[in-house]
Design a protein around this motif. Structure first.
Motif, PDB file in Angstrom:
ATOM      1  N   TYR B 202       0.836  -1.210   0.000  1.00 13.99           N
ATOM      2  CA  TYR B 202       0.000   0.000   0.000  1.00 13.99           C
ATOM      3  C   TYR B 202       0.867   1.256   0.000  1.00 13.99           C
ATOM      4  N   ALA B 203       1.944   1.205   0.785  1.00 10.98           N
ATOM      5  CA  ALA B 203       2.793   2.393   0.905  1.00 10.98           C
ATOM      6  C   ALA B 203       3.457   2.727  -0.428  1.00 10.98           C
ATOM      7  N   GLY B 205       2.441   1.872  -3.438  1.00 11.85           N
ATOM      8  CA  GLY B 205       1.433   2.332  -4.386  1.00 11.85           C
ATOM      9  C   GLY B 205       0.900   3.700  -4.012  1.00 11.85           C
ATOM     10  N   GLY B 206       0.809   3.969  -2.713  1.00 15.50           N
ATOM     11  CA  GLY B 206       0.265   5.253  -2.257  1.00 15.50           C
ATOM     12  C   GLY B 206       1.214   6.386  -2.560  1.00 15.50           C
ATOM     13  N   GLY B 272      -2.776   2.512  -7.588  1.00 17.20           N
ATOM     14  CA  GLY B 272      -2.107   1.921  -6.442  1.00 17.20           C
ATOM     15  C   GLY B 272      -2.577   2.461  -5.107  1.00 17.20           C
ATOM     16  N   GLY B 273      -2.199   1.736  -4.051  1.00 25.34           N
ATOM     17  CA  GLY B 273      -2.424   2.229  -2.696  1.00 25.34           C
ATOM     18  C   GLY B 273      -3.788   1.936  -2.109  1.00 25.34           C
TER      19      GLY B 273
END
Lengths: 503, 324
Positions: B202-203, B205-206, B272-273
Motif C-alpha cells: 500500500y505504501a 502504491g500510495g 495503487g495504494g
C-alpha cells in the motif's frame, strides 16, 4: 563527545557543473532551534538532503554525535536519530495515521506478523504526548493539513529522533495551528531534541529560533544568535542588498466598482459571503486555513457552482458564468494556491505554460503562429523578469518564484479585469516575493482589481487596501489598511470563531 | 463527494468513511445477489449443485490469478504477462509430466520455478533497469506467448491420471480447487493486514517517494510482489493442466485482462495504494456468475464482452464516489 550534536564541515556539492554548495560549515548544539534561511536556490535543501543521505557530498565531512559518518541510506539516517519532515508532506494518504507513523518500523510479533494493537497503542501515546486527539485508524486522506503536519511530527518522534529537520513546516499552517507547532517545538527542545527549522517566514524564525544560519548562492553567509539580529539585517544577509521598501505602495483613488458578490454560498463551507471589488485595489482575504478563503475564491471564479446568491461583474462583457471557462472569458482569473497541482504543467515547457489559455488567439485556422508565441513569451519574460534558460525549458526546473511568475504571466495574457491570487507568495523566496508584490502594484496601475488570499498577516496588512476576515465559511469583518494590526485581525477571527461555535 | 456526505448526514465520521469505502463493494455483492435471483427464476439449471460447483471452480481459476494481479496493482504496477505465463506453464507442466505419476513432482517444481524466474526478471527490470511495469510485462506477454507457440501450436504432453483427478475432487460438496482458492484468498487477506510486506504494498502504491524516505525496502518488496504474481499464474497453469489433461496452447489468451477487470471491479485503484481482498473476490464472482448466467440464458458469447465492458464502467463510476 564534542559540544555539537551535528557538524557538517566544509561541505561542497555540485550538480552537472553547477555548484550548489561551496565549502559550507554548519554546526548544531543539542537542545536548540536553528533557523536555516536563504532564498530559493541558496542550498538549504541540498544541505539537508546531504544530511538525509539522499545526496552524497563532493567534499567535506559530517560528524554526528561525535562520530564521522560515511554515506548512509535513508533508513540508516533515520536509525541514527535524524528525522526530516519534508515540505511536501511525506505521508501515504491511503494509509492510516498509525500505519504512517510506523511505516518501515512496524511493531511485530516473533513470527514477523504485525502487532496491530501495539501499533495503534504506540501511535496514540505519541499523539497524546503532542497533545492531540486523533483516531489512529483514520486514513491520512481524511485529516486536515494541520493534522497531517502533526502526524509527521509524531512520526519523527516515533523514530526517537535527537535531531529533527523541519522544511517549511509552517507553509500550510496558520494562526493557532502555528502556535501549537511552536508549543510542540519548545517542549521537544526542553527534552533535549535539536531542531533545524527551515522557513521563508522570518517572523517565525525570530519567534522560535535560538540561532540563525544564512545561506546565499550555495555559500554560508553567517551563523548568529537570534538576539544579535533584526529583520532588516537578516533580509539583507539573505538577499545581499538592503531592501528599504518591503511592500511597494501606490497612491490611488478608489476606482470604479468592478465586481459584486451578494450572499453567495456553495456546496462547501462557504456561506452567504458578500463583497464589492473596485478597480485598481487589492482586497486582502485573511483567516485560518480551512476558514473558507479558498472556497470563496473558487466560488468567485465559478469553479464551485453557487447554491445561492449571485455574482455580477460591472461593465464587463458578461455578468454570468457557471464555470471557469466563462469566468475567464468575462475577465476573471484565479491563480490557485497549489501551483504544482492546479496552476502549472511542470513537465511542459514554459512556452506552453504561458500561452495555453490564449492559443486560439495566436493561431490561424488552428495552426499555431510560432512567431507570435515567441513574442508573447519573450514579452512576459522581460516584463516579469522570469529567469529561465529558454522558453523551451520545462517549468519544473524553474525556482518557486519563477514558477509563480510563469503562472501569473499565463493569466495576464488574457487581459483580466479581476485577478484572484490564492497564497501568491507561498514557498517563494524573499527576493521573488518583492517582485511579485511589485507586479501586483503594476496590475493595479493598469486598473486591474486583485483579490489576495494569504496566511501571512504582514503581507495581508502590507499589501491590501481593504481586508476581509473569514471564519467558518463566513466573512466576519472588514478592516481598512490604516486600521489593520496583526493582533486585531487575529482577534476578529478568533472571536468570530467563538461566536460561530455558540451558534 | 458532498452529495454523498449529505446523504449520510446522520452518521458519524468513521461510519461515513466506512460507507464511502465499502459501499461500492456492497453494491458489487448486491449485484451478484440480483444475478442469482435472475438465474434462479429464469433458468432451471442455474441453481443446481452441478452448476454452482462449476461457477465455484471457474471463479477459482480466475480468482487465483486476480489475487496476484491485485497485489501488483496495489503497488501501482501491473502485470500484463499472466495470460501468456499460464499458457507457457500448462505446456511446460504437460511436457515434463508426460502422463507419468512419478513425474508429477518434477512438473510442479519446474512450473513453479518458471513462475519464480519470470517474476524475478520482471522485478529486476522494474527495479534495476527502471522500466515501467506496463512496458516490462507487455514485452513479456509477447515473449512468453512466442516461446509457447514455438514449442507447439497443437496440444502436447499430458497430465498423469491422479493429476487429472485433482480437478474433479471435492471436499464435501465443494471442489478442492475452490477450497484452494479460498485458502489463498484468506492468506492474501492476512498478508495485507498482518504483515509489514502487506503494508509496504500500500505504501509503495500510495506514494513511492514517501515509502523510500521512510526506509521501506521498496525494491525487495517489488521483487516479492512480482514473484507472487507470476507464481500465481504458474499455479493457474497447473490447474489448467489438471482440467484439460493435455498441454493445450490455446489456454491463457486474454486471461490477464480478465484478471485486471476483476481487480478493478473489486475497487482496487489502478494508481495503487487502495484495494481489498474482499473487493477482488466480489469482482471475480461478479465476472464468473455473469459469464455463467449468460451461457445459461443462451446469450451470444460475443455479447458477453459487451456486458463485461458495461460492468467495468458502472463499477468504476461507483468507486469514483469515494472521492479523493
Amino acid at each position: 563527545m564534542s559540544e555539537f550534536i551535528l557538524e557538517m564541515r566544509n561541505i561542497s556539492k555540485s550538480f552537472a557543473g553547477v555548484q550548489a554548495l561551496k565549502d559550507v560549515t554548519f554546526r548544531c548544539r543539542p537542545g536548540r532551534v536553528y533557523g536555516l534561511v536563504g532564498e530559493n536556490g541558496a542550498g538549504k535543501s541540498t544541505l539537508m538532503k546531504i544530511l538525509a543521505g539522499a545526496y552524497r557530498a563532493d567534499a567535506g565531512e559530517i560528524i554526528y554525535k561525535g562520530e564521522k559518518r560515511d554515506q548512509a541510506s535513508a533508513g540508516e539516517v533515520i536509525d541514527s536519530g535524524i528525522s526530516i519532515i519534508y515540505q511536501e508532506l511525506a505521508l501515504v494518504r491511503q494509509m492510516s495515521v498509525a500505519e504512517n507513523i510506523f511505516l518501515g518500523r512496524e511493531p511485530r510479533y516473533a513470527l514477523g506478523l504485525l502487532n496491530l494493537s501495539e501499533l495503534h497503542r504506540r501511535a496514540a501515546a505519541l499523539l497524546k504526548r503532542l497533545g492531540i486527539r486523533l483516531d489512529t485508524s483514520l486514513p491520512v486522506s481524511e485529516l486536515t493539513v494541520a493534522q497531517r503536519q502533526l502526524v509527521e511530527i509524531a512520526k519523527a518522534l516515533s523514530q526517537n529522533a535527537d535531531l529533527i529537520v523541519m522544511d517549511e513546516p509552517s507553509a500550510i499552517l496558520a494562526g493557532s495551528e502555528l502556535e501549537q507547532l511552536f508549543g510542540i517545538i519548545e517542549s521537544l527542545v526542553d527534552e533535549g531534541v535539536t531542531i533545524i527549522y527551515i522557513s521563508h517566514r522570518l517572523e517565525e524564525v525570530f519567534r522560535i529560533a535560538s540561532e540563525v544560519t544564512v545561506l546565499k548562492d550555495g555559500e554560508l553567509v553567517d551563523t548568529r544568535p537570534i538576539d544579535q539580529l533584526d529583520r532588516p539585517t537578516l533580509v539583507e544577509m539573505m538577499v545581499g542588498r538592503p531592501l528599504n521598501e518591503i511592500f511597494p505602495q501606490t497612491e490611488h483613488e478608489q476606482g470604479e466598482l468592478v465586481l459584486v458578490a451578494e450572499k453567495i454560498s456553495t456546496d462547501t463551507i462557504l456561506e452567504e459571503a458578500s463583497l464589492e471589488l473596485y478597480a485598481g485595489e487589492i482586497l486582502g482575504v485573511a483567516g485560518m486555513v480551512g476558514s473558507g478563503r479558498t472556497e470563496l475564491a473558487r466560488a468567485l471564479f465559478g469553479a464551485d457552482p453557487l447554491t445561492s446568491g449571485k455574482i455580477a461583474l460591472v461593465g464587463g462583457k458578461s455578468a454570468r458564468w457557471g464555470n471557469p471557462a466563462q469566468a475567464i472569458d468575462s475577465g476573471l482569473v484565479l491563480v490557485p494556491e497549489d501551483r504544482k497541482t492546479h496552476g502549472l504543467f511542470t513537465s511542459l515547457p514554459v512556452r506552453i505554460n504561458v500561452t495555453l489559455p490564449i492559443l486560439s488567439r495566436i493561431s490561424r485556422f488552428g495552426v499555431l503562429k510560432f512567431q507570435a508565441e515567441d513574442e508573447i513569451v519573450e514579452g512576459a519574460r522581460a516584463r516579469l523578469s522570469i529567469v529561465m534558460a529558454s522558453p523551451d525549458q520545462e517549468a519544473q526546473y524553474l525556482s518557486g518564484g519563477n514558477q509563480q511568475k510563469v503562472v501569473l504571466a499565463k493569466w495576464l495574457e488574457t487581459n483580466p479585469a479581476v485577478v484572484i491570487l490564492d497564497e501568491p507568495t507561498r514557498g517563494v523566496d524573499v527576493g521573488a516575493k518583492f517582485e511579485i508584490y511589485r507586479l501586483m502594484r503594476q496590475l493595479n496601475d493598469r486598473g486591474i482589481a486583485i483579490v489576495m488570499i494569504s496566511s501571512e498577516l504582514p503581507e495581508i496588512i502590507g499589501m491590501s487596501d481593504r481586508i476581509l476576515v473569514m471564519n467558518h465559511g463566513r466573512i466576519v469583518g472588514e478592516v481598512a489598511q490604516e486600521d489593520a494590526t496583526e493582533a486585531g485581525i487575529i482577534e476578529l477571527a478568533t472571536m468570530a470563531a467563538a461566536g460561530a461555535n455558540r451558534a | 463527494m458532498n452529495a454523498s456526505l449529505r446523504l449520510f448526514g446522520g452518521l458519524s465520521a468513521s461510519q461515513r468513511l466506512f460507507l464511502r469505502r465499502y459501499g461500492p463493494i456492497f453494491a458489487v455483492y448486491g449485484f451478484i445477489v440480483v444475478l442469482f435471483i435472475i438465474g434462479a427464476t429464469q433458468s432451471e439449471r442455474f441453481l443446481t449443485v452441478r452448476n454452482l460447483t462449476n461457477v465455484a471452480r471457474q471463479s477459482a481459476f480466475l480468482g487465483i490469478i486476480a489475487l496476484g494481479q491485485m497485489l501488483v496493482i496495489l503497488t501501482a504496477g501491473i502485470d500484463l504477462s499472466v495470460g501468456s505465463l499460464v499458457k507457457l506453464s500448462i505446456l511446460v507442466s504437460a511436457i515434463v509430466m508426460d502422463g507419468q505419476t512419478e513425474n508429477q513432482g518434477a512438473a510442479i517444481v519446474a512450473t513453479l520455478g518458471l513462475g519464480l524466474l519470470v517474476g524475478l526478471i520482471h522485478a529486476f527490470l522494474v527495479n534495476e533497469v527502471k522500466i515501467a511495469p506496463f512496458i516490462v510485462t507487455l514485452a513479456s506477454l509477447g515473449i512468453l506467448r512466442g516461446i509457447s507457440l514455438s514449442i507447439s501450436t497443437s496440444p502436447v504432453g499430458s497430465a498423469s491420471k491422479p493429476f487429472i483427478m485433482f480437478y474433479v475432487q471435492k471436499i464435501g460438496p465443494i471442489p478442492v480447487i475452490a477450497v484452494m482458492f479460498f485458502a489463498l484468498l484468506a492468506l492474501t487477506a492476512l498478508l495485507l493486514r498482518y504483515t509489514a510486506f502487506g503494508k509496504y504494498l500500500y505504501a509503495i502504491g500510495g506514494n513511492i517517494e514517501v515509502a523510500h524516505l521512510s526506509g521501506v525496502p521498496v525494491k525487495l518488496t517489488r521483487y516479492g510482489v512480482y514473484v507472487i504474481c507470476s507464481v500465481s499464474a504458474a499455479i493457474t497453469g497447473l490447474l489448467w493442466l489438471s482440467r484439460m489433461g493435455v498441454g493445450d496452447p490455446a489456454i491463457g489468451d486474454g486471461l490477464e485482462l480478465q484478471a485486471i477487470t476483476a481487480v478493478i471491479i473489486g475497487g482496487t485503484s489502478l494508481f495503487g495504494g487502495r484495494g481489498t481482498v474482499i473487493g477482488t473476490l466480489g469482482g471475480v464472482l461478479l465476472l464468473g456468475v455473469t459469464a455463467n448466467l449468460l451461457v445459461m440464458l443462451g446469450v451470444n458469447q460475443f455479447v458477453q464482452g459487451l456486458i463485461q465492458g458495461i460492468i467495468i464502467v458502472a463499477a468504476v463510476a461507483l468507486y469514483k464516489q469515494e472521492g479523493d
